[in-house]
Enzyme design. Structure first.
Site, short mmCIF file in Angstrom:
data_model
loop_
_atom_site.label_atom_id
_atom_site.label_comp_id
_atom_site.label_asym_id
_atom_site.label_seq_id
_atom_site.Cartn_x
_atom_site.Cartn_y
_atom_site.Cartn_z
N LYS A 52 0.84 -1.21 0.00
CA LYS A 52 0.00 0.00 0.00
C LYS A 52 0.87 1.25 0.00
CE LYS A 52 -3.89 -2.39 2.10
NZ LYS A 52 -4.76 -2.69 3.25
N GLN A 96 -4.64 -1.54 9.44
CA GLN A 96 -4.58 -2.86 8.80
C GLN A 96 -5.18 -3.92 9.71
OE1 GLN A 96 -3.65 -3.36 5.64
NE2 GLN A 96 -4.03 -5.56 5.79
N ASP A 119 -11.09 2.87 3.97
CA ASP A 119 -11.37 1.44 3.84
C ASP A 119 -12.88 1.18 3.68
OD1 ASP A 119 -9.36 -0.52 3.78
OD2 ASP A 119 -8.83 -0.15 5.87
N1 GUN Z 1 -7.04 -6.85 5.89
C1 GUN Z 1 -7.45 -7.59 4.83
N2 GUN Z 1 -8.02 -6.80 3.90
C2 GUN Z 1 -7.98 -5.53 4.39
C3 GUN Z 1 -8.41 -4.28 3.88
O1 GUN Z 1 -8.97 -4.14 2.79
N3 GUN Z 1 -8.17 -3.21 4.69
C4 GUN Z 1 -7.58 -3.32 5.89
N4 GUN Z 1 -7.42 -2.22 6.61
N5 GUN Z 1 -7.18 -4.48 6.40
C5 GUN Z 1 -7.37 -5.57 5.64
#
Ligand code: GUN
Length: 285
Positions: A52, A96, A119
């Site tokens: 990311k 996350q 998100d």
């Molecule tokens: N863990 C697995 N997928 C995601 C996501 O799309 N966003 C976040 N913040 N954590 C995740």
């Protein structure tokens, strides 16, 4: 031979489009900024977060990195979020997942200001999605819709079968498919006759997290297969929820793992972050 849906390339196209928008924002003295919070040392999460941040750097989004120890308290984490909520130079906040056991996930997601919730996990954004109002859409779900549209695959009138009912993927992608006028069936671990239902799918979305669980006998000839699974096998290889090798000839189009849905999740995160920088306030009036 079926069409291979190249998520990596489509995500790159989107990122290159976003790059131009970011340059325009920077010309108006707005520097899109994403705060990324990683708690603990889960290896998969470390890779996701690193990808990311790399993607942010590629398009020109400033990323702020917060790496907190695995034994951080809920109060400390809430404190970091509150500080980021207040900062006018921060447009997006991403925590996350998953979080360590001592931290209540829902409490954390609720603490992120909905206007910075890139998100799309805050109940305000989830609610907006469920009634078809504007708000941040969860990135993987939005990425799947974008992948279908950019591959010229029509959703309207199609029978879309979603396997998996998670808050992160299964539920939101089902809502977006309905919004696109698909006819949606959601399957889960208690579904009876899973095979028969999957065989009726024009578009099959697998989001369970179980290696190769969708086998070729569960797939209708000509179906579009979207694989959200990321499963690590004992030999270290990564595979999806769909048995790619045996399903690819039957499908009219199929996403690979890796290189299918995964890169789209990140592209849509960047998209949400730019929306926030551009008109975050307007989204919620
Ligand atoms: N863990 C697995 N997928 C995601 C996501 O799309 N966003 C976040 N913040 N954590 C995740």
């Amino acid at each position: 031979m079926s069409q291979l849906i190249d998520g990596k390339q489509i995500a790159k196209d989107i990122k290159d489009e976003l790059k131009k928008e970011i340059q325009q924002l920077k010309n108006s003295n707005i520097e899109p900024t994403l705060a990324v919070i990683l708690v603990g040392e889960d290896p998969a999460s470390q890779i996701y977060v690193s990808n990311k941040k790399k993607a942010c750097a590629y398009v020109g989004i400033r990323s702020l990195s917060y790496e907190l120890p695995g034994d951080v308290t809920e109060e400390e984490l809430l404190g970091v979020i509150e500080e980021l909520n207040q900062r006018e130079d921060v447009h997006g906040i991403l925590v996350q997942l998953p979080l360590p056991a001592q931290i209540e996930e829902e409490k954390i997601l609720m603490a992120i200001h909905p206007e910075k919730d890139v998100d799309g996990f805050h109940p305000i954004n989830v609610g907006a999605l469920s009634i078809g109002k504007e708000g941040f859409q969860p990135c993987t779900a939005a990425g799947i819709i974008e992948l279908l549209k950019r591959s010229q695959i029509t959703i309207e009138g199609k029978h879309c079968v979603v396997v998996g009912r998670s808050n992160i993927v299964g539920k939101p992608v089902s809502l977006l498919l309905i919004q696109e006028n698909g006819t949606v069936t959601i399957c889960h671990s208690k579904t009876k006759n899973l095979k028969d239902i999957c065989r009726q799918a024009d578009i099959l979305v697998a989001a369970v997290g179980k290696a190769n669980m969708i086998t070729s006998d569960m797939v209708k000839d000509g179906a579009v297969l979207i694989d959200v699974g990321v499963n690590r096998l004992e030999n270290g290889k990564v595979c999806g929820d769909i048995d790619f090798e045996n399903c690819k000839e039957k499908a009219s189009a199929i996403t690979p793992v890796p290189g299918g849905v995964g890169p789209m999740t990140i592209a849509m995160l960047l998209y949400n972050c730019i929306q926030s920088a551009k008109n975050g306030e307007e989204l919620f009036v």
